[in-house]
Design a protein around this motif. Structure first.
Motif, PDB file in Angstrom:
ATOM      1  N   VAL A   1      34.758  42.379  30.353  1.00 20.96           N
ATOM      2  CA  VAL A   1      35.354  41.477  31.337  1.00 20.96           C
ATOM      3  C   VAL A   1      36.794  41.216  30.937  1.00 20.96           C
ATOM      4  CG1 VAL A   1      35.270  39.196  32.422  1.00 20.96           C
ATOM      5  CG2 VAL A   1      33.132  40.373  31.820  1.00 20.96           C
ATOM      6  N   THR A   2      37.742  41.724  31.715  1.00 17.57           N
ATOM      7  CA  THR A   2      39.150  41.421  31.444  1.00 17.57           C
ATOM      8  C   THR A   2      39.514  40.105  32.129  1.00 17.57           C
ATOM      9  OG1 THR A   2      40.154  42.526  33.367  1.00 17.57           O
ATOM     10  CG2 THR A   2      39.609  43.902  31.451  1.00 17.57           C
TER      11      THR A   2
ATOM     12  N   ALA B   1      39.143  37.258  30.528  1.00 12.90           N
ATOM     13  CA  ALA B   1      38.036  36.374  30.143  1.00 12.90           C
ATOM     14  C   ALA B   1      38.486  34.957  29.836  1.00 12.90           C
ATOM     15  CB  ALA B   1      37.301  36.961  28.937  1.00 12.90           C
TER      16      ALA B   1
ATOM     17  N   GLY C   1      37.415  34.914  35.360  1.00 12.20           N
ATOM     18  CA  GLY C   1      36.885  35.725  34.280  1.00 12.20           C
ATOM     19  C   GLY C   1      35.940  34.971  33.365  1.00 12.20           C
ATOM     20  N   HIS C   2      36.294  33.751  33.001  1.00 13.09           N
ATOM     21  CA  HIS C   2      35.411  33.024  32.086  1.00 13.09           C
ATOM     22  C   HIS C   2      34.124  32.626  32.787  1.00 13.09           C
ATOM     23  CE1 HIS C   2      35.778  28.826  33.466  1.00 13.09           C
ATOM     24  NE2 HIS C   2      35.027  28.460  32.450  1.00 13.09           N
TER      25      HIS C   2
ATOM     26  N   ALA D   1      31.949  35.771  32.927  1.00 12.48           N
ATOM     27  CA  ALA D   1      31.405  36.045  31.601  1.00 12.48           C
ATOM     28  C   ALA D   1      30.228  35.123  31.288  1.00 12.48           C
ATOM     29  CB  ALA D   1      32.497  35.894  30.541  1.00 12.48           C
TER      30      ALA D   1
ATOM     31  N   VAL E   1      28.689  40.663  26.358  1.00 10.54           N
ATOM     32  CA  VAL E   1      29.979  40.655  27.043  1.00 10.54           C
ATOM     33  C   VAL E   1      31.103  40.798  26.028  1.00 10.54           C
ATOM     34  CG1 VAL E   1      31.589  39.302  28.460  1.00 10.54           C
ATOM     35  CG2 VAL E   1      29.118  39.212  28.929  1.00 10.54           C
TER      36      VAL E   1
ATOM     37  N   GLY F   1      34.982  40.175  26.033  1.00  8.40           N
ATOM     38  CA  GLY F   1      36.075  39.581  26.786  1.00  8.40           C
ATOM     39  C   GLY F   1      37.414  40.109  26.297  1.00  8.40           C
TER      40      GLY F   1
ATOM     41  N   ASP G   1      41.656  39.487  26.889  1.00  9.16           N
ATOM     42  CA  ASP G   1      42.696  38.666  27.514  1.00  9.16           C
ATOM     43  C   ASP G   1      43.887  38.619  26.564  1.00  9.16           C
ATOM     44  OD1 ASP G   1      44.171  36.359  28.759  1.00  9.16           O
ATOM     45  OD2 ASP G   1      42.320  36.215  29.919  1.00  9.16           O
TER      46      ASP G   1
ATOM     47  N   LEU H   1      33.091  30.112  25.631  1.00  4.66           N
ATOM     48  CA  LEU H   1      32.439  31.418  25.586  1.00  4.66           C
ATOM     49  C   LEU H   1      32.093  31.828  24.159  1.00  4.66           C
ATOM     50  CD1 LEU H   1      34.613  33.399  28.163  1.00  4.66           C
ATOM     51  CD2 LEU H   1      32.216  32.762  28.428  1.00  4.66           C
TER      52      LEU H   1
ATOM     53  N   PHE I   1      28.691  37.161  22.964  1.00  2.32           N
ATOM     54  CA  PHE I   1      30.081  37.268  23.417  1.00  2.32           C
ATOM     55  C   PHE I   1      30.988  37.630  22.251  1.00  2.32           C
ATOM     56  CE2 PHE I   1      34.329  35.474  24.199  1.00  2.32           C
ATOM     57  CZ  PHE I   1      34.631  36.086  25.411  1.00  2.32           C
TER      58      PHE I   1
ATOM     59  N   PHE J   1      35.307  38.765  21.577  1.00  2.00           N
ATOM     60  CA  PHE J   1      36.602  38.663  22.245  1.00  2.00           C
ATOM     61  C   PHE J   1      37.628  39.559  21.589  1.00  2.00           C
ATOM     62  CE2 PHE J   1      40.794  36.487  22.708  1.00  2.00           C
ATOM     63  CZ  PHE J   1      40.947  36.721  24.065  1.00  2.00           C
TER      64      PHE J   1
END
Length: 330
Positions: free
Chosen positions: A12-13, A15, A20-21, A24, A34, A36, A38, A56, A62, A64
């Protein structure tokens, strides 16, 4: 594992962004892993973006990656190493008026960034679906019919650079689908609002100013109308589309709206009721790049996913105001 959960993660871009958040979060609730992505820039308050990311990061499943979507090599590396087969690409440089001041930000994020996602997708092993954010702004400034704007309506006269880059993304995706045959869905969002929203959007900006005793600027003499769409309804549409890719490596665009446009002055009155305060209004003319009205025909999304907006503006504004007052309380 919840319905929809699989071993391979969904990328998910955007995020740290508003939509986006929320997407997610919903994917994590379904049992998905997921990733993320960003850059967390300062287009608006990075602290709000970091707060979304913090929520998140507390969820199992999750991870990132702080990365620029225009960095094609980095995006390709993330996709390849994680075995990504599904992408929800929501990162973009947003804002119609900002595009008048900083046009090259749109070139980098919305054109170069979109190309990065296309290249990463076409080289991914077993890739299944790229869902990406487009915008209702691609339709330009057109009179609204009784059934709203449908996806077959011509989108050849964008009224802003932002809209032009979003339409360009659709055309890029169409060409990649034709050349490389991987499924893609472009989602034309109509004025998304709700808790954790973007500070540059009208409902957020008006709330801040009304509560601080500042006047609000009402453009177009208050005669504009928008198809305000609550965030939870938008997420329903995104998730529904993600799990139903077009067959044969096709490309499609779908509207996501409330299909119930509301006049700007009616929105302000709803906001005044929720806040218990009257706004001091300064009437301004239409701004370059703005359109008079938006109104989505969502029949295709409904037929595909059963999509049905549930939150009308009065309720949605009440929920937003409650979140705002809690998040920004002294």
């Amino acid at each position: 594992m919840a319905v929809g959960g699989r071993a391979d993660p969904v990328l998910v871009t955007g995020a740290a962004g508003f939509i986006g958040h929320a997407v997610a979060h919903r994917l994590l609730e379904r049992g998905e892993r997921v990733i993320g992505v960003d850059i967390v820039n300062d287009y608006y308050d990075p602290a709000l973006k970091e707060a979304r990311l913090s929520m998140l990061s507390n969820r199992a499943g999750f991870t990132f990656e702080r990365a620029d979507i225009a960095d094609a090599a980095r995006i390709a590396q993330i996709v390849k190493q994680a075995g990504v087969k599904r992408i929800v690409h929501l990162a973009a440089q947003a804002g119609v008026r900002y595009s008048l001041e900083n046009p090259f930000a749109y070139q980098r994020s919305n054109l170069q960034g979109h190309l990065s996602m296309l290249e990463a997708s076409r080289h991914a092993v077993g890739f299944e679906h790229l869902v990406y954010a487009s915008s209702s702004s691609v339709y330009g400034d057109k009179p609204m019919g009784g059934e709203g704007l449908g996806e077959d309506e011509a989108a050849s006269s964008p009224a802003s650079l932002y809209a032009a880059t979003k339409r360009s993304g659709e055309l890029m995706s169409h060409s990649y689908s034709h050349l490389y045959r991987f499924p893609q869905t472009g989602l034309r969002f109509f004025t998304v609002y709700g808790p954790w929203g973007r500070p540059d959007m009208a409902i957020f900006d008006f709330t801040r100013k009304i509560l601080s005793g500042q006047p609000i600027e009402v453009y177009g003499g208050g005669r504009m109308a928008r198809d305000f769409t609550y965030i939870d309804d938008v997420v329903d549409g995104v998730i529904g589309a993600l799990y139903r890719p077009p067959g044969d490596g096709g490309h499609r665009v779908l509207n996501i709206g409330n299909s119930h446009p509301v006049g700007l002055m009616d929105m302000i009155r709803s906001l005044e009721r929720a806040l218990g305060r009257e706004a001091d209004k300064i009437m301004r003319p239409m701004q370059p790049g703005d359109v008079t009205a938006t109104f989505a025909d969502v029949s295709r999304l409904k037929a595909l996913t059963g999509y049905r907006p549930r939150v009308m503006l009065e309720e949605g504004i009440t929920r937003f105001v409650e979140w705002y007052q809690d998040f920004y309380r002294p």
